[in-house]
Scaffold this motif. Sequence first.
Motif, PDB file in Angstrom:
ATOM      1  N   THR A   1       0.859  -1.178   0.000  1.00  0.00           N
ATOM      2  CA  THR A   1       0.000   0.000   0.000  1.00  0.00           C
ATOM      3  C   THR A   1       0.897   1.230   0.000  1.00  0.00           C
ATOM      4  O   THR A   1       1.742   1.368   0.890  1.00  0.00           O
ATOM      5  N   PRO A   2       0.764   2.095  -0.998  1.00  0.00           N
ATOM      6  CA  PRO A   2       1.614   3.288  -1.025  1.00  0.00           C
ATOM      7  C   PRO A   2       1.232   4.278   0.074  1.00  0.00           C
ATOM      8  O   PRO A   2       0.106   4.250   0.573  1.00  0.00           O
ATOM      9  N   GLY A   3       2.183   5.130   0.435  1.00  0.00           N
ATOM     10  CA  GLY A   3       1.894   6.170   1.424  1.00  0.00           C
ATOM     11  C   GLY A   3       2.174   5.772   2.855  1.00  0.00           C
ATOM     12  O   GLY A   3       1.931   6.552   3.772  1.00  0.00           O
ATOM     13  N   LEU A   4       2.694   4.562   3.061  1.00  0.00           N
ATOM     14  CA  LEU A   4       3.055   4.142   4.412  1.00  0.00           C
ATOM     15  C   LEU A   4       4.568   4.296   4.597  1.00  0.00           C
ATOM     16  O   LEU A   4       5.318   4.293   3.621  1.00  0.00           O
TER      17      LEU A   4
ATOM     18  N   ILE B   1       6.837   2.287   5.726  1.00  0.00           N
ATOM     19  CA  ILE B   1       7.637   1.125   5.314  1.00  0.00           C
ATOM     20  C   ILE B   1       7.074   0.664   3.971  1.00  0.00           C
ATOM     21  O   ILE B   1       5.869   0.448   3.838  1.00  0.00           O
ATOM     22  N   LYS B   2       7.940   0.565   2.971  1.00  0.00           N
ATOM     23  CA  LYS B   2       7.481   0.623   1.578  1.00  0.00           C
ATOM     24  C   LYS B   2       7.442  -0.705   0.844  1.00  0.00           C
ATOM     25  O   LYS B   2       7.137  -0.722  -0.345  1.00  0.00           O
TER      26      LYS B   2
ATOM     27  N   ILE C   1      -5.952   4.108  -4.149  1.00  0.00           N
ATOM     28  CA  ILE C   1      -4.631   4.218  -3.524  1.00  0.00           C
ATOM     29  C   ILE C   1      -3.984   5.535  -3.921  1.00  0.00           C
ATOM     30  O   ILE C   1      -4.294   6.120  -4.943  1.00  0.00           O
ATOM     31  N   THR C   2      -3.059   5.957  -3.077  1.00  0.00           N
ATOM     32  CA  THR C   2      -2.428   7.251  -3.280  1.00  0.00           C
ATOM     33  C   THR C   2      -1.162   7.094  -4.123  1.00  0.00           C
ATOM     34  O   THR C   2      -0.796   5.995  -4.521  1.00  0.00           O
ATOM     35  N   ALA C   3      -0.518   8.205  -4.423  1.00  0.00           N
ATOM     36  CA  ALA C   3       0.734   8.185  -5.177  1.00  0.00           C
ATOM     37  C   ALA C   3       1.900   8.206  -4.203  1.00  0.00           C
ATOM     38  O   ALA C   3       1.853   8.911  -3.203  1.00  0.00           O
TER      39      ALA C   3
ATOM     40  N   ARG D   1      13.076   2.333  10.702  1.00  0.00           N
ATOM     41  CA  ARG D   1      12.317   3.471  10.194  1.00  0.00           C
ATOM     42  C   ARG D   1      11.859   4.425  11.296  1.00  0.00           C
ATOM     43  O   ARG D   1      11.328   5.489  11.008  1.00  0.00           O
TER      44      ARG D   1
ATOM     45  N   ASN E   1       4.766  10.057  10.805  1.00  0.00           N
ATOM     46  CA  ASN E   1       5.316   8.966   9.993  1.00  0.00           C
ATOM     47  C   ASN E   1       6.059   9.513   8.777  1.00  0.00           C
ATOM     48  O   ASN E   1       6.481   8.761   7.919  1.00  0.00           O
TER      49      ASN E   1
ATOM     50  N   GLN F   1       5.141  10.993   6.145  1.00  0.00           N
ATOM     51  CA  GLN F   1       4.527  10.870   4.829  1.00  0.00           C
ATOM     52  C   GLN F   1       3.703  12.131   4.559  1.00  0.00           C
ATOM     53  O   GLN F   1       3.556  12.986   5.437  1.00  0.00           O
ATOM     54  N   VAL F   2       3.158  12.223   3.352  1.00  0.00           N
ATOM     55  CA  VAL F   2       2.206  13.298   3.078  1.00  0.00           C
ATOM     56  C   VAL F   2       0.806  12.692   3.083  1.00  0.00           C
ATOM     57  O   VAL F   2       0.639  11.512   2.802  1.00  0.00           O
TER      58      VAL F   2
ATOM     59  N   SER G   1       1.511  14.710  -8.797  1.00  0.00           N
ATOM     60  CA  SER G   1       0.392  13.776  -8.903  1.00  0.00           C
ATOM     61  C   SER G   1      -0.891  14.429  -8.411  1.00  0.00           C
ATOM     62  O   SER G   1      -0.967  14.871  -7.265  1.00  0.00           O
TER      63      SER G   1
ATOM     64  N   LYS H   1      -3.350  13.032  -7.442  1.00  0.00           N
ATOM     65  CA  LYS H   1      -3.832  12.282  -6.270  1.00  0.00           C
ATOM     66  C   LYS H   1      -3.407  12.969  -4.980  1.00  0.00           C
ATOM     67  O   LYS H   1      -3.971  12.714  -3.924  1.00  0.00           O
ATOM     68  N   LEU H   2      -2.364  13.788  -5.070  1.00  0.00           N
ATOM     69  CA  LEU H   2      -1.846  14.448  -3.873  1.00  0.00           C
ATOM     70  C   LEU H   2      -2.286  15.908  -3.786  1.00  0.00           C
ATOM     71  O   LEU H   2      -1.710  16.689  -3.041  1.00  0.00           O
TER      72      LEU H   2
ATOM     73  N   GLN I   1      -8.564  13.355  -3.165  1.00  0.00           N
ATOM     74  CA  GLN I   1      -8.506  11.943  -2.787  1.00  0.00           C
ATOM     75  C   GLN I   1      -8.045  11.855  -1.338  1.00  0.00           C
ATOM     76  O   GLN I   1      -6.858  11.821  -1.032  1.00  0.00           O
TER      77      GLN I   1
ATOM     78  N   HIS J   1      -7.136  10.797   2.413  1.00  0.00           N
ATOM     79  CA  HIS J   1      -6.381   9.680   2.983  1.00  0.00           C
ATOM     80  C   HIS J   1      -7.327   8.644   3.563  1.00  0.00           C
ATOM     81  O   HIS J   1      -8.387   8.978   4.096  1.00  0.00           O
ATOM     82  N   TRP J   2      -6.927   7.365   3.468  1.00  0.00           N
ATOM     83  CA  TRP J   2      -7.842   6.302   3.910  1.00  0.00           C
ATOM     84  C   TRP J   2      -8.073   6.306   5.415  1.00  0.00           C
ATOM     85  O   TRP J   2      -9.025   5.704   5.886  1.00  0.00           O
TER      86      TRP J   2
END
Lengths: 502, 404
Positions: free
Chosen positions: A247-250, A252-253, A323-325, B66, B266, B268-269, B292, B294-295, B344, B346-347
């Motif tokens: 899943t992107p955006g986490l 740990i990739k 899903i995100t980029a 991480r 974390n 991230q964006v 993107s 999406k962002l 979009q 975030h989940w």
Amino acid sequence: MKIGKLILALLVLAVAFGGGLWYGKQQSTTIIAANDAGGSYGGGFRSAEPDAKPRATAARGPGGTVHQVREGQAIQDAVNAAEPGDTIRIFPGTYTETVYIDKDGIRLIGVIEQGNWPTLEGEKRLNDAILYSGNDIVVENLKITNYKGNGIMGQAGNNFEIRNNLIIDTGVYGIFPQLGQNGIVEDNVVSGIEDAAIYVGMSDNIHVAGNEVFDSVAGIEIENSRHAIVENNYVHHNTGGVLAFITPGLPIKTTYDVIIRDNFIVDNNTPNFGAPGSTVAGIPAGTGVLIMAADEVVIENNIIRDHQTAGILVVDHANASNITADPDADPAPDQVAILDNLMLNNGYDTIDEVRALMLATMTRGTPDIVRAGEVRDSCIRNRHRYITVGLGDFADCDFANTDNIDNYLLPEPVPPREIDPSEQGKLTYLGICTGCHSYKGILIGPPVEMIQAMYKDDPEGIAAYIADPVKKRPTFPEMPPQDYLAPEVRLAVAEYLLTVGN
Amino acid sequence: MEPCRPRLLAALVLLLVMPLAPLLALPAVAEDFRLSDQCPPGFEQLGGDVCRLATLYDQYGSLRGRGVGGTRTGLPPRRDGFTAQQIDLGRYLFFDPLLSADGSLSCASCHDPALGFADGRGRSTGLHGEALPRGAPTLWNSAFLQHFFWDARADSLEAQLTGPLYAPEEMGNNPADLLAALRGNDAYPVLFRAAFGDDSGPIDTAQVYAALAAFEASLVSLNSRYDRYAHGDHSALDAEEIAGLNVFRSFVARCAECHTPPLFTNQQVAVIGSPEPPGLARDIGAEATLGSPKLRGAFKVPTLRNIARTAPYMHSGRFETLDEVVTFYNGGRGHAVPEGEALQLHWHIVSPDLADHELEQLVAFLGTLTDERFLPRVPTQVPSGLAVGGRSAREAPTPTGDAP
């Protein structure tokens, strides 16, 4: 000889039985059989050395207190009282609480009495049933129902064992170990979950075995995790059965080295009821196994049947919805290996995207295995057995099975968080003391060189003082007590302070 | 436990005095400045006066290194290894308005130590009094960050600091003028040689950036009451705060999924769909950085350490209080996104339906993340002789219009 042994054994049994009857009459509480030990069933024919049951927590010696919790009491009170190495036995009854465990080495064990389970009841009001951040946590034999969030959630706890729990209609994830290493999720029955019944997120060295998961959006999901085995599970009546995702955006990739084997993956056609925007809300109903961007996934010896979309779907990020980029996450699956699986009656009412792929590749019939998007260096064994879509560049696999791999658990549990006292003294000195004391010159309190002169060769004196300081000089503010530091840490920091030279 | 109250007070007093500084300032004399040979609090001093950060979190590991996890999880990789002298030089530079085009702004103008190294404004105020598009984020714990700016467009402290330094509407400087000012100063050439060696040549931009990065990387806050709890002292938080911690990390509120301990980000964006202040167009955020759609509207997840000190909140300061922030998150997925606008989300942006008392507990917990024990000393004077810290956020003119 043998007969003599048998008679003796019967005698022992009879006495035990009689004793049990007598004891049972005296006391209404159930006797918990001490059945923790014992070897493996030998059987009538020995083929090879039997494997020990996998463990993730460190073996325990004798010792450790057993705390008992009964209806009307709070499990949390027992957790608060427990020390690492202790066991908490929870008797049947209803417990309406969130249990959190921010310490290591706690075993939370339910006592099931003649079919009566200890039940954590969230009343659709409480958030999570069990949260743990400690290492070496065991959660067993609990019934968990009606929570809004998760049944059992781990946050960076290593060496966990989550087994034999019954999780029903509990929010987002049934069992969700996250950011942990070396853990087992086995023999749980999980149903009615709006995301994944069992969700392994950002974790390493995980064993998911022998669970039954059903009536959920996703059965078992391995996400952004490595070295995981999913085996011998019964996965049915979900929207999607078994998933391996990046899943992107986490933070740990990657996902790689995942084995999905020996599972029953059956009739996962439940209409998707995932939350809007969730990753699983994009899963087409009727998907047996879904690989999204994950690498080195082996699918072996599963029975995959009765899925309307496809038995196995392998997709890249471009072909996934919701899903995100993320430029740091590789969008394409690499080295997926589909070994022999029994596949029946899949793809009988598939989605338009798959129909379009079939049209483009002039494939007829009902697809067992579908690939969409970029997939690299992958293989399939005995491809002739299945109807496949887009597998033209899949090679023939050069291996047949994963028999050499029992599990991916660590040979030894992740070591406990213990460090050398001198190191702890240094970290505590630099992390806490230097906020007010510099080596020379006055920050807030007196300089360290002055303290050193006062307490030469007397670390105990410093340790005693910092636990219960008294105002010594009118020119300095009173020091707050540091009694929250454990006595050995206070001594370690005192010893370190006496060695500081700048 | 308030061991550092006196220092906080001292800092406050200094900052209050700041506006008067021009009246009191005597021309700075080079001899007045000497760089400290002591590492800042929290740093172990190694040979060559190299400063190595040591924290109680160094006792723990983290999955794949991480630095995201639970209570006892190690930190992400960090920037350290600067010398005591470089850090102290950075401190002078940080507070010296010499760095701005007109000598009015220093780094501290928008990253004020008395305001959590932010500026107390929703959107920062530019060189000419214009309202900038976004707010100044805290600098606490920036040693651990991999991405900088709200839209994550820089990958190092050095790359970050050139942004405000040279942006025309921020400090408005350029490398040539900056170097000329520093080289022409009585004290700085000596101080730079003290920090970078006698053979380091004339002051160059790399040295300026390194010194500023060194100082910023020394701003460490890991000693809050929450931290004491995390390390095992469960009496450090009261029952309401612990309940708030459990709401925070619950999978209903899901705060910890992005604001992940131990750093409470974390890194991230995320697109959360928080509204802009009235009248302001949607800021596209990281869409521009990563190209993107999406962002669109994605911003870097900020750390929550010292969050109680850095109101107002969100990238453009739409929310005045933490109560407003948690109420926003509880308001339902996308409730503040205008009809017809495509974001979009975030989940983890959901509709948690938390009870009022849970929101209060959440805010109580956020208050336990405050720790300013390692607050650095504000210099009593800076080599330029200009007002220490330059124009402060509180005396900034009322915004006259938006920056281009």
